[in-house]
Design a protein around this motif. Structure first.
Motif, short mmCIF file in Angstrom:
data_model
loop_
_atom_site.label_atom_id
_atom_site.label_comp_id
_atom_site.label_asym_id
_atom_site.label_seq_id
_atom_site.Cartn_x
_atom_site.Cartn_y
_atom_site.Cartn_z
N TYR A 1 0.83 -1.07 -0.01
CA TYR A 1 0.03 -0.03 0.08
C TYR A 1 0.83 1.35 -0.03
O TYR A 1 2.20 1.23 0.69
N GLU A 2 0.51 2.28 -0.63
CA GLU A 2 1.03 3.63 -0.70
C GLU A 2 0.23 4.74 -0.24
O GLU A 2 -0.81 4.89 -0.57
N LEU A 3 0.88 5.70 0.62
CA LEU A 3 0.42 6.80 0.78
C LEU A 3 0.66 7.81 -0.35
O LEU A 3 1.84 8.28 -0.33
N VAL A 4 -0.48 8.19 -1.02
CA VAL A 4 -0.29 9.10 -2.18
C VAL A 4 -0.70 10.48 -2.01
O VAL A 4 -2.04 10.56 -1.50
N THR A 5 -0.17 11.31 -2.58
CA THR A 5 -0.45 12.91 -2.74
C THR A 5 0.01 13.33 -3.98
O THR A 5 0.66 12.87 -4.80
N ARG A 6 -0.86 14.37 -4.29
CA ARG A 6 -0.19 15.15 -5.55
C ARG A 6 1.05 15.72 -5.33
O ARG A 6 1.48 16.41 -4.52
N LYS A 7 1.99 15.38 -6.28
CA LYS A 7 3.13 15.83 -6.47
C LYS A 7 3.46 17.40 -6.36
O LYS A 7 2.83 18.18 -7.14
N GLY A 8 4.13 17.69 -5.36
CA GLY A 8 4.35 19.04 -5.21
C GLY A 8 3.12 19.93 -4.71
O GLY A 8 3.28 21.54 -4.67
N GLY A 9 2.05 19.30 -4.63
CA GLY A 9 0.88 20.20 -4.27
C GLY A 9 0.86 20.57 -2.91
O GLY A 9 1.42 19.89 -1.90
N PRO A 10 0.08 21.93 -2.51
CA PRO A 10 0.04 21.98 -1.11
C PRO A 10 -0.97 21.13 -0.28
O PRO A 10 -1.73 20.23 -0.91
N VAL A 11 -0.50 20.63 1.15
CA VAL A 11 -1.31 19.96 1.78
C VAL A 11 -1.89 20.73 2.96
O VAL A 11 -0.98 21.40 3.82
N GLN A 12 -3.13 20.74 2.91
CA GLN A 12 -3.70 21.61 3.81
C GLN A 12 -3.74 20.82 5.46
O GLN A 12 -3.52 19.66 5.58
N PRO A 13 -3.73 21.64 6.51
CA PRO A 13 -3.43 21.31 7.69
C PRO A 13 -4.43 19.93 8.32
O PRO A 13 -3.63 18.88 8.81
N ALA A 14 -5.48 19.54 8.00
CA ALA A 14 -6.10 18.57 8.35
C ALA A 14 -5.90 17.36 7.71
O ALA A 14 -5.61 16.12 8.27
N ALA A 15 -5.35 17.55 6.41
CA ALA A 15 -4.65 16.40 5.66
C ALA A 15 -3.37 15.98 6.32
O ALA A 15 -3.23 14.75 6.53
N GLN A 16 -2.48 17.24 6.70
CA GLN A 16 -1.50 16.67 7.41
C GLN A 16 -1.48 15.92 8.55
O GLN A 16 -0.78 15.04 8.61
N LEU A 17 -2.56 16.31 9.31
CA LEU A 17 -2.72 15.43 10.36
C LEU A 17 -2.85 14.06 10.28
O LEU A 17 -2.49 13.34 10.99
N LEU A 18 -3.91 13.65 9.31
CA LEU A 18 -4.01 12.47 8.90
C LEU A 18 -2.80 11.66 8.21
O LEU A 18 -2.62 10.53 8.68
N ILE A 19 -1.98 12.38 7.38
CA ILE A 19 -0.72 11.93 6.79
C ILE A 19 0.15 11.51 8.12
O ILE A 19 0.87 10.40 7.90
#
Length: 308
Positions: A282-300
């Protein structure tokens, strides 16, 4: 001819979108105008402006009122999505201003559902005002939603994409697979099983060319057994479980996390078949170089903490 996007963006107003939604709900210009606080002549003019903006009629005038045509139904559907996104925007801004809360949209493939839900449960216990939108689907669909900005992150596999380099991904954990069945399956009490013994049963599987399906096909091929022809195909964990409940002879392939969850709830059992193939992690995937909003960062952060 449909006008270019920049023309639609510059001419379309949010109140017009509200009018479209109301027209879709009521089919009456009078009722719709009342709902959005416009006079009937004002609503009629606004509708004309909307149809001019899109360069095509959106409604058919009938004795029963206004009925959305195919294009109108499409526009109304996207108007509702925009309204929902604005509601989520407000919710997220409120959370940021309060210094807590916010909203995160996370995608997950079936096998990793327990991994995500455990992380979400732990996170919301600490962040009670956090809202989480969980979308379960295939890796290909989740990556498309990630591209469109509909998801903040996804637990899936980038190998299904033709452009895996377009994403930032971190390995979360390896996937171990298990064969599951109804608790009343004829072979539930066996100490050890071979694929040959299970080949005669009806299999619930993922669609063709998906990683879990390819692995199972490889297992049959390595054993010199013909892959079953009459399959039940689904990407839904609930549909898989419902099929197993409906027929005690069915068998299915699932991640060990899903298999153990079902077994703990006595909804299915794990059959003692040792698989030789290894599944993709399994991979944890986000958009490359895209901003990560605070709530998403908490889950990451929560998911990465559980990885270590």
């Amino acid at each position: 001819m449909i006008p270019p996007l920049h023309s639609i963006i510059s001419r379309l107003h949010l109140k017009q979108l509200r009018l479209l939604i109301a027209l879709g709900e009521h089919g009456s210009l009078l009722k719709a105008s009342q709902q959005v606080a416009l006079s009937q002549p004002g609503a009629s003019k606004a509708l004309q402006e909307i149809e001019t903006t899109f360069g095509t009629p959106l409604f058919v005038r009938t004795n029963r009122g206004l009925e959305a045509n195919a294009v109108g139904q499409c526009v109304i559907r996207y108007a509702r999505l925009i309204q929902t996104d604005l509601a989520h925007l407000r919710e997220e801004v409120v959370g940021i201003l309060r210094g807590q809360g916010g909203r995160v949209a996370a995608g997950v493939i079936m096998g990793a559902v327990p991994l995500l839900t455990d992380a979400v449960s732990a996170l919301v216990a600490r962040q009670s005002e956090l809202s989480v939108d969980i979308v379960e689907d295939t890796s290909a669909t989740l990556l498309a939603q990630l591209d469109a900005g509909r998801l903040d992150l996804a637990i899936c596999r980038t190998t299904v994409s033709q452009t895996p380099h377009a994403y930032d991904s971190v390995k979360l954990q390896d996937e171990t697979l298990a064969v599951i069945a109804n608790v009343g399956h004829p072979l539930r009490r066996a100490k050890k099983l071979t694929l040959q013994e299970l080949a005669r049963f009806r299999w619930v599987v993922y669609r063709a060319n998906m990683p879990m399906r390819l692995l199972l096909e490889g297992e049959f091929r390595d054993c010199g057994i013909r892959f079953p022809q009459h399959l039940l195909e689904t990407t839904s964990a609930f549909a898989t479980l419902a099929l197993l409940q409906a027929n005690p002879s069915f068998v299915a392939l699932a991640s060990i996390e899903v298999a153990q969850f079902f077994a703990q709830q006595q909804m299915s059992c794990i059959l003692p078949l040792a698989l030789t193939s290894r599944s993709e992690p399994y991979e944890l995937v986000t958009r490359k170089g895209g901003p990560v909003q605070p709530a998403a960062q908490l889950l990451i952060d929560e998911l990465l903490h559980r990885r270590s």
